[in-house]
Design an enzyme around this catalytic site. Structure first.
Site, PDB file in Angstrom:
ATOM      1  N   GLU A 273     -79.029 121.329  53.449  1.00 52.21           N
ATOM      2  CA  GLU A 273     -78.972 120.279  52.194  1.00 52.21           C
ATOM      3  C   GLU A 273     -80.024 119.105  52.218  1.00 52.21           C
ATOM      4  O   GLU A 273     -79.589 118.059  52.176  1.00 52.21           O
ATOM      5  CB  GLU A 273     -77.591 119.822  52.158  1.00 52.21           C
ATOM      6  CG  GLU A 273     -76.451 120.846  51.773  1.00 52.21           C
ATOM      7  CD  GLU A 273     -74.977 120.226  51.857  1.00 52.21           C
ATOM      8  OE1 GLU A 273     -74.999 119.115  52.247  1.00 52.21           O
ATOM      9  OE2 GLU A 273     -74.003 120.930  51.301  1.00 52.21           O
ATOM     10  N   PRO A 274     -81.207 119.419  52.542  1.00 50.34           N
ATOM     11  CA  PRO A 274     -82.256 118.471  53.015  1.00 50.34           C
ATOM     12  C   PRO A 274     -82.644 117.742  51.486  1.00 50.34           C
ATOM     13  O   PRO A 274     -82.499 118.120  50.487  1.00 50.34           O
ATOM     14  CB  PRO A 274     -83.454 119.153  53.352  1.00 50.34           C
ATOM     15  CG  PRO A 274     -83.233 120.521  52.663  1.00 50.34           C
ATOM     16  CD  PRO A 274     -81.862 120.903  52.677  1.00 50.34           C
ATOM     17  N   TYR A 316     -80.475  98.260  52.311  1.00 46.97           N
ATOM     18  CA  TYR A 316     -80.296  98.693  53.740  1.00 46.97           C
ATOM     19  C   TYR A 316     -81.446  97.749  54.509  1.00 46.97           C
ATOM     20  O   TYR A 316     -81.542  98.077  55.897  1.00 46.97           O
ATOM     21  CB  TYR A 316     -80.728 100.061  53.847  1.00 46.97           C
ATOM     22  CG  TYR A 316     -80.104 101.076  52.799  1.00 46.97           C
ATOM     23  CD1 TYR A 316     -78.658 101.270  52.862  1.00 46.97           C
ATOM     24  CD2 TYR A 316     -80.771 101.553  51.991  1.00 46.97           C
ATOM     25  CE1 TYR A 316     -77.986 102.247  51.964  1.00 46.97           C
ATOM     26  CE2 TYR A 316     -80.202 102.609  50.973  1.00 46.97           C
ATOM     27  CZ  TYR A 316     -78.848 102.745  50.882  1.00 46.97           C
ATOM     28  OH  TYR A 316     -78.131 103.555  50.197  1.00 46.97           O
ATOM     29  N   CYS A 342     -83.573  88.325  39.205  1.00 48.98           N
ATOM     30  CA  CYS A 342     -83.029  86.969  39.651  1.00 48.98           C
ATOM     31  C   CYS A 342     -81.858  87.004  40.692  1.00 48.98           C
ATOM     32  O   CYS A 342     -80.872  86.739  40.185  1.00 48.98           O
ATOM     33  CB  CYS A 342     -82.357  86.267  38.337  1.00 48.98           C
ATOM     34  SG  CYS A 342     -83.679  85.979  37.173  1.00 48.98           S
ATOM     35  N   GLU A 343     -82.498  87.241  41.754  1.00 49.96           N
ATOM     36  CA  GLU A 343     -81.718  87.483  42.968  1.00 49.96           C
ATOM     37  C   GLU A 343     -82.534  87.300  44.208  1.00 49.96           C
ATOM     38  O   GLU A 343     -83.592  87.846  44.115  1.00 49.96           O
ATOM     39  CB  GLU A 343     -80.927  88.997  43.052  1.00 49.96           C
ATOM     40  CG  GLU A 343     -79.953  89.350  42.061  1.00 49.96           C
ATOM     41  CD  GLU A 343     -78.744  89.962  42.244  1.00 49.96           C
ATOM     42  OE1 GLU A 343     -78.423  89.695  43.693  1.00 49.96           O
ATOM     43  OE2 GLU A 343     -77.939  90.536  41.513  1.00 49.96           O
TER      44      GLU A 343
HETATM   45  N1  LLP Z   1     -75.564 116.449  51.890  1.00 48.12           N
HETATM   46  C1  LLP Z   1     -74.885 115.657  51.806  1.00 48.12           C
HETATM   47  C2  LLP Z   1     -73.169 115.913  51.625  1.00 48.12           C
HETATM   48  C3  LLP Z   1     -75.197 114.203  51.815  1.00 48.12           C
HETATM   49  O1  LLP Z   1     -74.063 113.153  51.544  1.00 48.12           O
HETATM   50  C4  LLP Z   1     -76.367 113.786  51.718  1.00 48.12           C
HETATM   51  C5  LLP Z   1     -77.028 112.363  51.718  1.00 48.12           C
HETATM   52  C6  LLP Z   1     -77.543 114.812  52.020  1.00 48.12           C
HETATM   53  C7  LLP Z   1     -76.913 116.071  52.072  1.00 48.12           C
HETATM   54  C8  LLP Z   1     -78.910 114.607  51.966  1.00 48.12           C
HETATM   55  O2  LLP Z   1     -79.247 113.872  53.038  1.00 48.12           O
HETATM   56  P1  LLP Z   1     -80.810 113.630  53.188  1.00 48.12           P
HETATM   57  O3  LLP Z   1     -81.311 115.036  53.816  1.00 48.12           O
HETATM   58  O4  LLP Z   1     -81.361 113.165  52.245  1.00 48.12           O
HETATM   59  O5  LLP Z   1     -80.730 112.661  54.458  1.00 48.12           O
HETATM   60  N2  LLP Z   1     -79.196 105.997  49.591  1.00 48.12           N
HETATM   61  C9  LLP Z   1     -79.288 106.200  51.259  1.00 48.12           C
HETATM   62  C10 LLP Z   1     -79.181 107.722  51.581  1.00 48.12           C
HETATM   63  C11 LLP Z   1     -77.828 108.243  51.339  1.00 48.12           C
HETATM   64  C12 LLP Z   1     -77.694 109.531  51.718  1.00 48.12           C
HETATM   65  C13 LLP Z   1     -76.363 110.104  51.343  1.00 48.12           C
HETATM   66  N3  LLP Z   1     -76.073 111.248  51.583  1.00 48.12           N
HETATM   67  C14 LLP Z   1     -80.901 105.725  51.480  1.00 48.12           C
HETATM   68  O6  LLP Z   1     -81.799 105.278  50.623  1.00 48.12           O
HETATM   69  O7  LLP Z   1     -81.296 105.783  52.792  1.00 48.12           O
END
Ligand code: LLP
Length: 418
Positions: A273-274, A316, A342-343
């Protein structure tokens, strides 16, 4: 690697000058590179080669329909976490047979929608949810395909807000209780056990957490097989990091080199799930310098994109490289790059060493293809930017810039106030 490069001091998206796109589509503007998107998607496919696998792109990272269509056309599936993402994935042409559905808070309506759509499987995160899905599937006279999301208690060594597979997190079920959960699932009449799921976090820059988590899951799978529970799908989640600054995360090939030997001889379909590693470095956010301002102690570069457009730095403390779209000989300065919201938390960069820029110039905020537009909002009643896809010399508007009337579209004034 991506295809946003300077040619003769001008920043290009593939073969199109960024400045030209700004002239055509306005600012702020999200720009994506088709070649980069495809390259990153294929990197996963190639890495896992002949081992049966499905790349289920995580929509949360980027849910632009045109971008999803690129993956759909190349055999990609989707990892979704809401009814809205299911709707979008289907609209983009992703086969429901390649859709997996995670998230701790699926509502009755969302469960019904997913059952009606005949998705590949629900990644179930609690016993209550399992029973709820069983109940709804019963009402609909169908069987719900499920995997259980296991929390393997592995530290992905990333930002605490984006790690998900530790004991203290709300995600998944404790690995010690997994056998019991599978027993319960197997007994439920309207549940069909398909697989197992884990996801330990995001922006992971090392191989070892992936290997350790998989090893734990494989031990569990052996135990389950011994107990007569068949696991057809092994969903290892996403999480591979990208280079925002100087990180050197492994590429999909290295991940595969470490994971595939562990899977040898095991007859399962691997699901990944990338999100970020596919779209992150395939997008940029271009923004105009509105004003320069000398504060008490700091210099501020005030731009027309704010935390509503890109919230990662505010939320973050994330680092995004910021480059002028035209390179010139000029000295560097230290400044905060801030938006119009405005923050005080509205910034794209803090105390950043950056070339001196002038009013009216444009800056490119790099690595803005994941968790960027998808996390944007209308805060301060700001219309969201347009999104453009570049393919070689061509460019396509893939989401219109919002207008003021879009922001007002759903608002209603009760009769007594009319
Ligand atoms: N599968 C599941 C169950 C997840 O919770 C996530 C991400 C992914 C796949 C995809 O992960 P990735 O390959 O993108 O790392 N908003 C945050 C990232 C939150 C990720 C949440 N879950 C940011 O901007 O860094």
């Amino acid at each position: 690697m991506h295809f946003f490069k300077y040619k003769k001091k001008e920043l290009y998206a593939e073969d199109v000058k960024v400045k030209k796109l700004i002239e055509l589509y306005g600012s702020p503007l999200y720009i994506y590179s088709h070649k980069t998107l495809l390259r990153h998607f294929k990197a996963y496919n190639n890495a896992f080669g002949r081992y049966p696998h499905i790349i289920c792109f995580a929509l949360k990272a980027n849910s632009n329909t045109a971008i999803l269509r690129i993956f759909a056309k190349n055999g990609g599936g989707a990892d979704i976490v809401s009814g809205g993402e299911l709707y979008t994935a289907l609209k983009a042409g992703i086969s429901p047979k390649k859709i997996v559905y995670a998230g701790v808070g699926k509502t009755d309506d969302e469960i019904r929608f997913a059952l009606r759509s005949k998705i590949l499987m629900f990644n179930v995160e609690s016993e209550d949810e399992l029973k709820k899905i069983n109940h709804i599937a019963g009402e609909m006279k169908t069987k719900a395909p499920i995997a259980l999301r296991i929390n393997p208690d592995i530290d992905p060594e990333t930002h605490p807000y984006i790690s998900t597979g530790l004991k203290e997190h709300k995600f998944g079920i404790p690995i010690e209780d997994a056998i019991q959960y599978y027993k319960t699932a197997s007994r439920l009449k309207n549940i069909k056990v398909m697989g197992i799921h884990k996801h330990i976090g995001s922006q992971i820059t090392k191989i070892s957490p992936f290997v350790d988590a998989l090893k734990r899951i494989l031990i569990l799978i052996e135990e389950l097989t011994y107990k007569g529970v068949e696991i057809k799908y092994l969903d290892i989640g996403g999480g591979l990091g990208i280079s925002y600054k100087d990180e050197e995360p492994p590429v999909p090939k290295e991940l595969a080199q470490h994971l595939l030997p562990l899977l040898k001889g095991k007859e399962m379909t691997l699901i990944m799930e990338p999100g970020r590693s596919i779209t992150g470095n395939a997008g940029i956010l271009v923004t105009k310098v509105l004003y320069l301002k000398q504060g008490y102690e700091k210099e501020f570069i005030i731009v027309d994109a704010g935390m509503n457009d890109l919230i990662r730095p505010s939320l973050y403390g994330a680092y995004h490289r910021i480059l002028p779209i035209t390179k010139k000989k000029r000295p560097d300065t230290f400044a905060d790059v801030v938006g119009p919201i405005c923050e005080s938390g509205d910034f794209l960069a803090k105390e950043r060493e950056i070339p001196e820029v002038k009013q009216g110039e444009y800056l490119a905020v790099m690595s803005a293809g994941a968790y960027a537009f998808s996390m944007s909002s209308n805060y301060n009643s700001r219309p969201r930017p347009a999104e453009v896809l570049v393919k070689g010399k061509e460019h396509f508007l893939i989401r219109e810039r919002e207008a003021y009337h879009d922001i007002q579209k759903k608002a209603r004034i009760p009769a007594f106030l009319k």
